[in-house]
Scaffold this active site. Structure first.
Site, PDB file in Angstrom:
ATOM      1  N   TYR A   1       2.442  13.401  -4.636  1.00  0.00           N
ATOM      2  CA  TYR A   1       2.409  12.295  -5.539  1.00  0.00           C
ATOM      3  C   TYR A   1       3.702  11.005  -3.875  1.00  0.00           C
ATOM      4  O   TYR A   1       4.019  11.330  -3.791  1.00  0.00           O
ATOM      5  CB  TYR A   1       3.258  11.963  -6.579  1.00  0.00           C
ATOM      6  CG  TYR A   1       2.955  11.179  -7.407  1.00  0.00           C
ATOM      7  CD1 TYR A   1       2.035  11.313  -7.970  1.00  0.00           C
ATOM      8  CD2 TYR A   1       4.155   9.629  -7.067  1.00  0.00           C
ATOM      9  CE1 TYR A   1       1.689   9.431  -8.969  1.00  0.00           C
ATOM     10  CE2 TYR A   1       4.127   8.905  -8.339  1.00  0.00           C
ATOM     11  CZ  TYR A   1       2.883   8.708  -8.984  1.00  0.00           C
ATOM     12  OH  TYR A   1       2.667   7.486  -9.726  1.00  0.00           O
TER      13      TYR A   1
ATOM     14  N   TYR B   1      -3.442   3.323  -5.662  1.00  0.00           N
ATOM     15  CA  TYR B   1      -3.265   3.650  -6.291  1.00  0.00           C
ATOM     16  C   TYR B   1      -3.837   3.952  -7.863  1.00  0.00           C
ATOM     17  O   TYR B   1      -4.022   2.938  -9.231  1.00  0.00           O
ATOM     18  CB  TYR B   1      -1.394   2.892  -6.591  1.00  0.00           C
ATOM     19  CG  TYR B   1      -0.280   3.203  -7.627  1.00  0.00           C
ATOM     20  CD1 TYR B   1       0.115   4.492  -6.971  1.00  0.00           C
ATOM     21  CD2 TYR B   1      -0.372   3.316  -8.186  1.00  0.00           C
ATOM     22  CE1 TYR B   1       1.371   4.910  -8.111  1.00  0.00           C
ATOM     23  CE2 TYR B   1       0.907   3.513  -9.285  1.00  0.00           C
ATOM     24  CZ  TYR B   1       0.809   4.990  -9.248  1.00  0.00           C
ATOM     25  OH  TYR B   1       2.340   4.844  -9.210  1.00  0.00           O
TER      26      TYR B   1
END
Lengths: 384, 152
Positions: A290, A340
């Site tokens: 991440y 994203y």
């Protein structure tokens, strides 16, 4: 081996992604439905068979509205996972738990976002009177997630000798991966170290290219039992191991009150994950980590045991996260350069790596690691 | 609220009201457990030892810069005219494991961008001061030791 394990008993058999971009037409609901439709079609599963749902607690599309729109059957399992970017792998893991325990047969996991407009930023909607953990941050001008991360990054750089160039190498590596990926928002834009170092500041020591994109788009997955997966046309990506993590004393992003501020949530998740996994950190050949902000990649590399404490920047400096390194990361470009979608597109890239269909395919992949956000209640999975 | 262009903490949460009440009296407090004596921040309704006997303990108001960031645009209208400004994480001298976010300033009344980032480093000594923002809200602000001559 414990009979309670979910190991390899459930698989991702369908995956759907919309286009990723800015100013996409269609509502978040429509984007979610399109991604889910693609995932179901790919899996060869009819919508009326869906009986379970799992998503992020920040998801704006509602379970009952999706069920109505899509023509799902009776939904008997649904879960929402905190906390923001920490929840992505948790949705897949809890879907696997539901199927492994018989609570559901076909579970859809999804994330839909329309965040490309500046007016849609969560921080822009900060209340005038703030409560909870925000009361200790926002009145002092720490407004955005990047502000929460900046002091953690500076102290880490101070303590362990990481440099801006190290953060830049992360951004450049992921950008180069995105340049090969036609779905990536940054496919056509190369990035040099000179451009990185010359970029405008957002929250020092972090600049524009340390921060992820904002994206319109949706990602969805369909999970079924390993037995059912044999009848699906796709190559199954089995959920081999899963864990969530909250470390005592940790907080949401601003983790300054831990006795050890760099023993973050990933440490809790890692202990559990690797205990249950036959595949250990040294066996992992490709990972999706991440990357809302570049420093998170360093902390997750250490938290999940790919590097010793304080050594992640050197790992990056040696090129180990690049395509020919020990552990190629974020091979579709990640949150920094593909899109994203709160880490859900990291999961789809892990599925592609297991299927052998990535645009930056790593050779001889037999498993793929994915983790959700460091610094918040988090989660991780190993697929194989 | 008269001035909508600010961000303030709620001061009526039973778990945290004591902190803000003390700040209005220009005192910096953290919680201390009445049973085991452990100090904690941010405030919680109970101690990890199991006790609910949480009391407020005044600390010296001295600390060090544990780390800091420098905010640039874009940000909220309340802060837009102040960028770039430093926000710091202060470790308390009385309890170094407790860290509070706050702004640095040359005096209690000076703007949050009055201490330029070139004058800030990890480890810098700071002392708390208090800045009333509304009738209810007084925010702690941290004066660097290097700025003390300026304050005189």
């Amino acid at each position: 081996m414990s009979t309670l394990t979910i190991k390899d008993r459930v698989a991702i058999v369908g995956m759907g992604e919309t286009e990723f971009g800015k100013g996409l037409a269609g509502s978040e609901m429509e984007l979610a439905c399109r991604a889910i439709r693609t995932a179901l079609d790919e899996a060869g599963i009819a919508a009326h068979e869906v009986d379970g749902l799992s998503c992020s607690n920040m998801e704006a599309t509602h379970e009952e509205d999706l069920a109505d729109t899509m023509g799902f059957g009776d939904i008997t399992f649904f879960s929402r996972i905190p906390a923001g970017g920490g929840g992505g792998c948790g949705t897949v893991g809890q879907a696997a738990m539901a199927i492994a325990t018989g609570q559901a047969k076909v579970v859809v996991v999804w994330r839909s976002r329309k965040r490309s407009g500046r007016a849609s930023r969560v921080w822009g909607k900060t209340a005038q009177e703030v409560t909870d953990y925000e009361a200790w941050l926002r009145p002092f001008g720490m407004i955005r997630p990047v502000d929460d991360i900046a002091p953690m990054a500076r102290r880490y750089m101070h303590d362990f000798g990481a440099t801006r160039e190290d953060l830049g190498r992360i951004a450049l590596t992921f950008r180069a991966n995105a340049n090969q990926n036609p779905r990536a928002m940054m496919q056509a834009k190369t990035l040099t170290m000179e451009q990185y170092l010359g970029a405008r500041w957002i929250s020092e020591p972090l600049c524009l290219f340390d921060c992820c994109l904002e994206t319109d788009g949706a990602v969805a997955f369909v999970l079924v039992s390993a037995e059912r997966a044999k009848d699906c046309p796709t190559k199954p990506a089995y959920v081999h191991a899963f864990a969530q993590g909250i470390t005592p004393g940790s907080s949401l992003m601003a983790n300054y009150n831990l006795d050890d501020p760099y023993r973050l949530q990933t440490y809790a998740a890692a202990t559990r994950l690797w205990r249950d996994s036959d595949i250990q950190p040294g066996d992992v050949k490709v990972a999706q980590i991440y990357d809302a902000f570049t420093p998170e990649v360093l902390w997750s590399l250490e938290g999940f045991g790919f590097c010793e404490r304080g050594e992640a920047a050197d790992f990056v400096r040696r090129g180990e996260i690049g395509p020919s390194g020990k552990l190629p990361l974020n091979t579709a470009g990640g949150s920094l350069s593909e899109a994203y979608i709160h880490g859900f597109n990291l999961i789809s890239e892990a599925v592609r790596q297991v299927r052998g269909t990535s645009t930056a395919q790593v050779d001889d992949v037999d498993s793929a690691f994915v983790c959700s956000s460091e610094g918040v209640p988090t989660s991780a999975i190993v697929l194989r | 609220m008269e001035n909508k262009d600010i961000v303030i903490p709620a001061t009526d949460d039973p778990d945290t009201a004591g902190f803000w009440a003390a700040a209005r009296e220009r005192r910096l407090v953290v919680q201390r457990c009445g049973d085991c004596g452990k100090m904690r921040f941010p405030p919680r309704p109970a101690c990890t030892c199991g006790s609910f006997a949480m009391g407020w303990h005044e600390v010296s108001g001295r600390g060090r810069v544990w780390s800091y960031g420098v905010a640039h645009a874009p940000t909220l209208p309340a802060f837009a005219d102040l960028v770039p400004y430093v926000f710091a994480v202060i470790e308390l001298a009385d309890a170094p494991h407790l860290r509070m976010v706050g702004n640095l300033a040359t005096s209690a009344k000076a703007a949050i961008n009055s201490v330029p980032q070139d004058a800030v480093a990890i480890g810098d000594e700071v002392t708390v001061a208090f800045r009333p923002v509304t009738d209810e809200v007084t925010l702690p602000v941290w004066i660097p030791a290097t700025q003390s001559e300026v304050v005189q």
